[in-house]
Write a protein that holds these residues in place. Structure first.
Motif, short mmCIF file in Angstrom:
data_model
loop_
_atom_site.label_atom_id
_atom_site.label_comp_id
_atom_site.label_asym_id
_atom_site.label_seq_id
_atom_site.Cartn_x
_atom_site.Cartn_y
_atom_site.Cartn_z
N ASP A 52 0.87 -1.16 0.00
CA ASP A 52 0.00 0.00 0.00
C ASP A 52 0.92 1.22 0.00
O ASP A 52 2.08 1.14 0.40
N SER A 82 -2.97 0.85 -4.20
CA SER A 82 -3.39 1.99 -3.41
C SER A 82 -4.57 2.72 -4.02
O SER A 82 -4.73 2.76 -5.25
N ALA A 83 -5.37 3.32 -3.16
CA ALA A 83 -6.48 4.17 -3.60
C ALA A 83 -5.96 5.49 -4.16
O ALA A 83 -6.71 6.25 -4.76
N SER A 86 -5.24 5.68 -10.02
CA SER A 86 -6.43 5.46 -10.83
C SER A 86 -6.18 4.26 -11.74
O SER A 86 -5.05 3.78 -11.87
N LYS A 105 -6.83 0.71 -5.98
CA LYS A 105 -7.89 0.19 -5.12
C LYS A 105 -9.15 0.97 -5.45
O LYS A 105 -9.05 2.18 -5.69
N PRO A 106 -10.32 0.40 -5.41
CA PRO A 106 -10.53 -1.03 -5.18
C PRO A 106 -10.00 -1.81 -6.37
O PRO A 106 -9.99 -1.32 -7.50
#
Length: 130
Positions: A52, A82-83, A86, A105-106
């Protein structure tokens, strides 16, 4: 059995990842912060590391830089999950030469599994070259 080190500061995310990829036949080791990820990478020698970007004590980028500096861990492929990324970043920010990829993420578990297997196949092919 191929081994994945997965580092994420959220316990529920670690548990979901571990359950899914254990089901797929991988040995999964989890870390809850950057220092633990670095320690486990050195002691466990995983086949791939999934990080992450936010790990509490360090960023995923800091951990990856330390891993790439260490002769024992520098050749282990790293995937950032990671969020902060994109879906477009997945294509634009993947550096196959250095074994570093990004995944948003997701995430779709099948797509991530395919990416992991692709990196591991490249690692095996590179190791077999004279």
């Amino acid at each position: 059995m191929r081994k994945i080190l997965f580092a994420d500061d959220e316990m529920d995310v670690r548990l979901m990842f571990e359950k899914r990829f254990t089901f797929e036949g991988y040995s999964v080791i989890t870390a809850y912060n950057g220092n633990q990820a670095l320690s486990l990478a050195k002691s466990e020698c995983p086949d791939v590391i999934v990080l992450d970007m936010v790990l509490g004590d360090k960023t995923g980028e800091e951990v990856a830089l330390k891993l790439k500096e260490d002769p024992k861990t520098r050749d282990i492929p790293v995937i950032f999950l990671s969020a902060l990324f994109s879906k477009e970043d997945e294509v634009l920010k993947c550096d196959n030469l250095n074994g570093i990829c990004v995944f948003a993420k997701p995430y779709d578990a099948e797509e991530l599994l395919s990416r992991i297997e692709g990196l591991l196949d490249k690692k095996v092919s590179a190791a077999g070259k004279p």
